[in-house]
Design a protein around this motif. Structure first.
Motif, mmCIF file in Angstrom:
data_model
loop_
_atom_site.group_PDB
_atom_site.id
_atom_site.type_symbol
_atom_site.label_atom_id
_atom_site.label_comp_id
_atom_site.label_asym_id
_atom_site.label_seq_id
_atom_site.Cartn_x
_atom_site.Cartn_y
_atom_site.Cartn_z
ATOM 1 N N PRO A 132 -4.464 10.004 1.390
ATOM 2 C CA PRO A 132 -4.694 8.544 1.393
ATOM 3 C C PRO A 132 -3.385 7.774 1.467
ATOM 4 O O PRO A 132 -2.326 8.255 1.069
ATOM 5 C CB PRO A 132 -5.424 8.295 0.076
ATOM 6 C CG PRO A 132 -5.019 9.433 -0.804
ATOM 7 C CD PRO A 132 -4.848 10.612 0.098
ATOM 8 N N GLN A 133 -3.494 6.562 1.957
ATOM 9 C CA GLN A 133 -2.319 5.708 2.087
ATOM 10 C C GLN A 133 -1.787 5.310 0.718
ATOM 11 O O GLN A 133 -2.535 4.866 -0.147
ATOM 12 C CB GLN A 133 -2.687 4.466 2.892
ATOM 13 C CG GLN A 133 -1.532 3.506 3.133
ATOM 14 C CD GLN A 133 -1.903 2.451 4.160
ATOM 15 O OE1 GLN A 133 -2.091 2.736 5.331
ATOM 16 N NE2 GLN A 133 -2.018 1.204 3.713
ATOM 17 N N ALA A 134 -0.466 5.474 0.535
ATOM 18 C CA ALA A 134 0.151 5.095 -0.734
ATOM 19 C C ALA A 134 0.298 3.579 -0.803
ATOM 20 O O ALA A 134 0.677 2.938 0.182
ATOM 21 C CB ALA A 134 1.518 5.762 -0.869
ATOM 22 N N PRO A 135 0.018 2.968 -1.950
ATOM 23 C CA PRO A 135 0.174 1.512 -2.073
ATOM 24 C C PRO A 135 1.640 1.102 -1.922
ATOM 25 O O PRO A 135 2.546 1.843 -2.313
ATOM 26 C CB PRO A 135 -0.326 1.222 -3.494
ATOM 27 C CG PRO A 135 -1.111 2.422 -3.902
ATOM 28 C CD PRO A 135 -0.498 3.576 -3.190
ATOM 29 N N GLU A 136 1.849 -0.061 -1.371
ATOM 30 C CA GLU A 136 3.213 -0.565 -1.243
ATOM 31 C C GLU A 136 3.807 -0.788 -2.632
ATOM 32 O O GLU A 136 3.146 -1.279 -3.544
ATOM 33 C CB GLU A 136 3.223 -1.867 -0.454
ATOM 34 C CG GLU A 136 4.624 -2.350 -0.099
ATOM 35 C CD GLU A 136 4.623 -3.419 0.971
ATOM 36 O OE1 GLU A 136 5.719 -3.729 1.463
ATOM 37 O OE2 GLU A 136 3.542 -3.930 1.319
ATOM 38 N N GLY A 137 5.078 -0.391 -2.784
ATOM 39 C CA GLY A 137 5.751 -0.541 -4.057
ATOM 40 C C GLY A 137 5.449 0.560 -5.054
ATOM 41 O O GLY A 137 5.909 0.496 -6.205
ATOM 42 N N SER A 138 4.712 1.581 -4.639
ATOM 43 C CA SER A 138 4.328 2.664 -5.551
ATOM 44 C C SER A 138 5.453 3.664 -5.776
ATOM 45 O O SER A 138 5.399 4.461 -6.713
ATOM 46 C CB SER A 138 3.105 3.409 -5.009
ATOM 47 O OG SER A 138 3.428 4.063 -3.774
ATOM 48 N N GLY A 139 6.444 3.640 -4.908
ATOM 49 C CA GLY A 139 7.514 4.619 -4.996
ATOM 50 C C GLY A 139 7.180 5.933 -4.315
ATOM 51 O O GLY A 139 8.018 6.834 -4.253
ATOM 52 N N GLU A 140 5.965 6.064 -3.784
ATOM 53 C CA GLU A 140 5.559 7.276 -3.090
ATOM 54 C C GLU A 140 5.958 7.200 -1.617
ATOM 55 O O GLU A 140 6.220 6.116 -1.075
ATOM 56 C CB GLU A 140 4.042 7.464 -3.200
ATOM 57 C CG GLU A 140 3.533 7.596 -4.620
ATOM 58 C CD GLU A 140 2.016 7.713 -4.659
ATOM 59 O OE1 GLU A 140 1.462 8.447 -3.812
ATOM 60 O OE2 GLU A 140 1.400 7.059 -5.513
#
Length: 263
Positions: A132-140
């Motif tokens: 799945p797409q990592a959320p923006e700002g997640s550091g992933e």
């Protein structure tokens, strides 16, 4: 950063500058962007300033870099190369045609793709592998953006040799992640490249040891082409790196690829 993805016989130049001084372009180049908006002019000019530095790295005099169909850069005879530009990064990579058949580079901001784009540029099997797409700002890691950039590098390698358009869904990409010390780490992605793929891409980064950059991530990828042409192998090999908010990718094919591929 791009120089970390390519071998020593490729001359690379990059900049974080968003503009260059007036007079950087040749008159022939000025004519191509005379009516363009400021952003387009700056992208065009900064990339060509990088190209001139890369030419110097090969011992070549500076010459205009015009473009052909789909904006493909037109290089001096006997030279192959690629340009890229995005917000915060511009780069050029050039090599002699006797050493490199074709190469492609791309840079993108390390952020999720815009809504709806992921489905347009990926295959179902790719989406399953990258998760799945990592959320923006997640550091992933934003694997969707890494994949998009890698496909751009694949296209830039493919098109100058074949002259045929390649759609995003006509290449199936698989990624391998290495830890920053260079050992395999496949925990973050479902399907890693095998040992043979890693050996094929080792030639692309033979420029010696580089300092470790905190927070950076890198690895290799393979692109299985679903549209084939006898001028190129059916699988292309590349490298990727994420550093300081930028994704960079590179693909390179040697003139003797049939021998190295066992064909």
């Amino acid at each position: 950063m791009i120089e970390r993805l390519l071998p020593a016989d490729v001359s690379c130049a990059a900049t974080r500058a968003e503009s260059v001084p007036d007079g950087t372009l040749f008159p022939e180049e000025e004519a191509l962007v005379a009516k363009s908006v400021a952003k387009r002019r700056n992208d065009f000019a900064t990339a060509r300033a990088c190209a001139r530095r890369a030419m110097a790295g090969l011992g070549l005099p500076p010459v205009p870099v015009l473009h052909g169909h789909r904006g493909r850069p037109l290089w001096p005879e006997g030279i192959v190369g690629s340009l890229t530009h995005c917000a915060g990064y511009r780069a050029a990579a050039l090599a002699r045609a006797r050493d490199v058949l074709s190469l492609g580079i791309d840079a993108e901001p390390h952020a999720p793709l815009p809504d709806g784009v992921r489905e347009l540029v990926t295959l179902p099997a790719e989406r399953e592998r990258i998760g799945p797409q990592a959320p923006e700002g997640s550091g992933e890691l934003h694997w969707d953006r890494v994949l998009f950039s890698a496909k751009e590098s694949v296209f830039k390698t493919w098109y100058p040799v074949t002259g045929i358009e390649l759609d995003f869904t006509q290449a199936d990409l698989t990624f391998h992640r290495a830890d920053i010390a260079g050992t395999a780490d496949t925990a973050d992605i479902a399907d890693a490249a095998d040992a043979a793929d890693a050996a094929d891409t080792a030639d692309m980064a033979d420029g010696g040891e580089a300092p470790v950059v905190p927070g950076a991530a890198e690895g290799t990828f393979t692109a299985r082409l679903l549209l084939t042409d006898p001028a190129l192998p059916t699988t292309l090999h590349g490298r990727w790196r994420v550093e300081d908010g930028i994704v960079a990718t590179a693909v390179l094919v040697r003139p003797d690829w049939r021998e190295s591929d066992g064909m």
